[in-house]
Write a protein that holds these residues in place. Structure first.
Motif, PDB file in Angstrom:
ATOM      1  N   GLY A 183       0.879  -1.416   0.008  1.00  9.90           N
ATOM      2  CA  GLY A 183       0.007  -0.040  -0.009  1.00  9.90           C
ATOM      3  C   GLY A 183       0.696   1.412   0.227  1.00  9.90           C
ATOM      4  O   GLY A 183       0.033   2.540   0.060  1.00  9.90           O
ATOM      5  N   GLN A 224       0.907   2.737  -4.958  1.00 14.09           N
ATOM      6  CA  GLN A 224      -0.211   3.699  -5.235  1.00 14.09           C
ATOM      7  C   GLN A 224       0.079   4.089  -6.763  1.00 14.09           C
ATOM      8  O   GLN A 224      -0.847   4.254  -7.430  1.00 14.09           O
ATOM      9  CB  GLN A 224      -0.113   4.767  -4.434  1.00 14.09           C
ATOM     10  CG  GLN A 224      -0.579   4.381  -2.818  1.00 14.09           C
ATOM     11  CD  GLN A 224      -0.156   5.458  -1.806  1.00 14.09           C
ATOM     12  OE1 GLN A 224      -0.116   6.747  -2.181  1.00 14.09           O
ATOM     13  NE2 GLN A 224       0.149   5.125  -0.754  1.00 14.09           N
ATOM     14  N   ALA A 269      -8.217  -3.656  -0.936  1.00 14.77           N
ATOM     15  CA  ALA A 269      -7.791  -2.375  -0.346  1.00 14.77           C
ATOM     16  C   ALA A 269      -8.283  -1.850   0.825  1.00 14.77           C
ATOM     17  O   ALA A 269      -7.795  -1.549   1.843  1.00 14.77           O
ATOM     18  CB  ALA A 269      -7.594  -1.296  -1.501  1.00 14.77           C
ATOM     19  N   ARG A 270      -9.684  -1.889   0.779  1.00 15.01           N
ATOM     20  CA  ARG A 270     -10.427  -1.453   2.026  1.00 15.01           C
ATOM     21  C   ARG A 270     -10.093  -2.486   2.954  1.00 15.01           C
ATOM     22  O   ARG A 270     -10.189  -2.177   4.386  1.00 15.01           O
ATOM     23  CB  ARG A 270     -12.032  -1.576   1.842  1.00 15.01           C
ATOM     24  CG  ARG A 270     -12.451  -0.437   0.738  1.00 15.01           C
ATOM     25  CD  ARG A 270     -14.049  -0.588   0.879  1.00 15.01           C
ATOM     26  NE  ARG A 270     -14.499   0.465  -0.041  1.00 15.01           N
ATOM     27  CZ  ARG A 270     -15.207   0.360  -1.216  1.00 15.01           C
ATOM     28  NH1 ARG A 270     -15.468  -0.928  -1.616  1.00 15.01           N
ATOM     29  NH2 ARG A 270     -15.745   1.343  -1.751  1.00 15.01           N
ATOM     30  N   GLY A 314      -6.757  -1.827   4.889  1.00 21.87           N
ATOM     31  CA  GLY A 314      -6.618  -0.547   5.402  1.00 21.87           C
ATOM     32  C   GLY A 314      -5.852   0.571   4.500  1.00 21.87           C
ATOM     33  O   GLY A 314      -5.087   1.281   5.062  1.00 21.87           O
ATOM     34  N   PHE A 315      -5.856   0.005   3.162  1.00 17.21           N
ATOM     35  CA  PHE A 315      -4.889   0.913   2.180  1.00 17.21           C
ATOM     36  C   PHE A 315      -5.915   2.055   1.717  1.00 17.21           C
ATOM     37  O   PHE A 315      -6.242   2.016   0.767  1.00 17.21           O
ATOM     38  CB  PHE A 315      -4.299   0.293   1.171  1.00 17.21           C
ATOM     39  CG  PHE A 315      -3.566  -0.882   1.657  1.00 17.21           C
ATOM     40  CD1 PHE A 315      -2.762  -0.899   2.625  1.00 17.21           C
ATOM     41  CD2 PHE A 315      -3.207  -1.969   0.772  1.00 17.21           C
ATOM     42  CE1 PHE A 315      -1.862  -1.680   3.047  1.00 17.21           C
ATOM     43  CE2 PHE A 315      -2.389  -3.045   1.148  1.00 17.21           C
ATOM     44  CZ  PHE A 315      -1.716  -2.708   2.162  1.00 17.21           C
ATOM     45  N   GLY A 316      -5.873   3.107   2.669  1.00 16.51           N
ATOM     46  CA  GLY A 316      -6.731   4.301   2.228  1.00 16.51           C
ATOM     47  C   GLY A 316      -6.416   4.914   1.030  1.00 16.51           C
ATOM     48  O   GLY A 316      -7.253   5.465   0.453  1.00 16.51           O
ATOM     49  N   GLU A 317      -5.161   5.235   0.873  1.00 18.63           N
ATOM     50  CA  GLU A 317      -4.829   5.986  -0.413  1.00 18.63           C
ATOM     51  C   GLU A 317      -5.000   5.146  -1.710  1.00 18.63           C
ATOM     52  O   GLU A 317      -5.537   5.497  -2.716  1.00 18.63           O
ATOM     53  CB  GLU A 317      -3.195   6.000  -0.530  1.00 18.63           C
ATOM     54  CG  GLU A 317      -2.714   7.261   0.612  1.00 18.63           C
ATOM     55  CD  GLU A 317      -2.522   6.510   1.931  1.00 18.63           C
ATOM     56  OE1 GLU A 317      -2.785   5.256   2.074  1.00 18.63           O
ATOM     57  OE2 GLU A 317      -1.992   7.158   2.880  1.00 18.63           O
ATOM     58  N   VAL A 355      -7.441   3.086  -1.780  1.00 20.30           N
ATOM     59  CA  VAL A 355      -9.145   3.046  -1.670  1.00 20.30           C
ATOM     60  C   VAL A 355      -9.494   4.290  -2.664  1.00 20.30           C
ATOM     61  O   VAL A 355     -10.362   4.123  -3.449  1.00 20.30           O
ATOM     62  CB  VAL A 355      -9.542   3.154  -0.365  1.00 20.30           C
ATOM     63  CG1 VAL A 355     -11.201   3.438  -0.733  1.00 20.30           C
ATOM     64  CG2 VAL A 355      -9.542   1.691   0.204  1.00 20.30           C
ATOM     65  N   ALA A 356      -8.848   5.460  -2.261  1.00 20.62           N
ATOM     66  CA  ALA A 356      -8.914   6.857  -3.153  1.00 20.62           C
ATOM     67  C   ALA A 356      -8.894   6.565  -4.471  1.00 20.62           C
ATOM     68  O   ALA A 356      -9.707   6.942  -5.297  1.00 20.62           O
ATOM     69  CB  ALA A 356      -8.307   7.894  -2.440  1.00 20.62           C
ATOM     70  N   SER A 400     -11.456   4.113  -6.288  1.00 19.89           N
ATOM     71  CA  SER A 400     -12.622   4.582  -6.132  1.00 19.89           C
ATOM     72  C   SER A 400     -12.922   5.584  -7.402  1.00 19.89           C
ATOM     73  O   SER A 400     -14.273   5.764  -7.623  1.00 19.89           O
ATOM     74  CB  SER A 400     -12.917   5.103  -4.812  1.00 19.89           C
ATOM     75  OG  SER A 400     -12.974   4.292  -3.569  1.00 19.89           O
TER      76      SER A 400
END
Length: 228
Positions: A182, A187, A214-215, A218-221, A223-224, A227
């Protein structure tokens, strides 16, 4: 870069979508090889000795001779990232698609090493981008799993199938998320792949797609990015 394994995927390391190519060496074949020029060619190619390669070829060495593991001089050069040697062999007509006993080819190993220079050296030989490694993957898949950003950026421009699914049911994008950590390189690879047409909605064997992985991790970046 350290990658974290998924506890729910016990076969993760053993069955990653790439050939875990061991450092290539020129194993002796004195017991099976009768032409010393062939042996000199293998040794020179694996060791990055351009003069030795040219001398062996001039002495009549077989351009497609193989070592004990079925590796050709070009595959040995590619695995060890001897770019100038590879250029010499390609100019002489070496086959970029010659499979060894691990189902690697000179082209396939570039996805493992991540060498853009070697990729460029092999492209004039017109490698078959659809040949798969023993896990059913093409070169963009191991490159994405290993975080080879520059390689992925270049290889997607060759027309390689960014949505190819390997024997594990994973695409390059899935491996980027599932086997990556992640971090920033992963990214960027996700951005490159999606911009090149990688589908976010392709699920693994359990129907879980890259965004959901990714969710869960916990890979927030990521996920963004996915998405979008």
């Amino acid at each position: 870069m350290r990658r974290r394994a998924l506890l729910t995927l016990p076969l993760l390391v053993a069955a990653a979508g790439c050939a875990r190519t061991a450092p290539a060496t020129t194993a002796s074949r004195e017991d099976t090889m009768t032409d010393p020029a062939d042996q000199r060619l293998l040794t020179a190619a694996g060791g990055g000795d351009g003069d030795g390669v040219r001398a062996a070829l001039a002495a009549g060495a077989d351009l497609e001779t193989r070592d004990a593991n079925g590796r050709t001089p070009l595959l040995l050069a590619a695995a060890n990232d001897h770019v100038e040697v590879a250029k010499t062999l390609v100019a002489a007509g070496a086959d970029p698609d010659a499979l060894d006993d691990r189902h690697d080819t000179p082209w396939l190993v570039t996805g493992v090493t991540g060498s853009v220079a070697m990729l460029e050296a092999l492209l004039p030989a017109k490698p078959d981008l659809t040949i798969v490694n023993r896990y059913g993957g093409i070169s963009v898949i191991p490159a994405s799993e290993r975080g080879h950003v520059d390689y992925v950026r270049r290889v997607v421009k060759t027309g390689i199938d960014v949505n190819h699914v390997n024997n594990l049911g994973w695409t390059a994008l899935l491996e980027c998320v599932v086997l990556g950590d992640g971090s920033a390189p992963y990214q960027e690879i996700a951005r490159i792949l999606t911009a090149a047409g990688a589908r976010v909605d392709i699920g693994d064997r359990d129907g879980v797609d890259a965004l959901e992985h990714a969710r869960r991790r916990g890979f927030g970046e990521l996920v963004a990015i996915l998405s979008r």
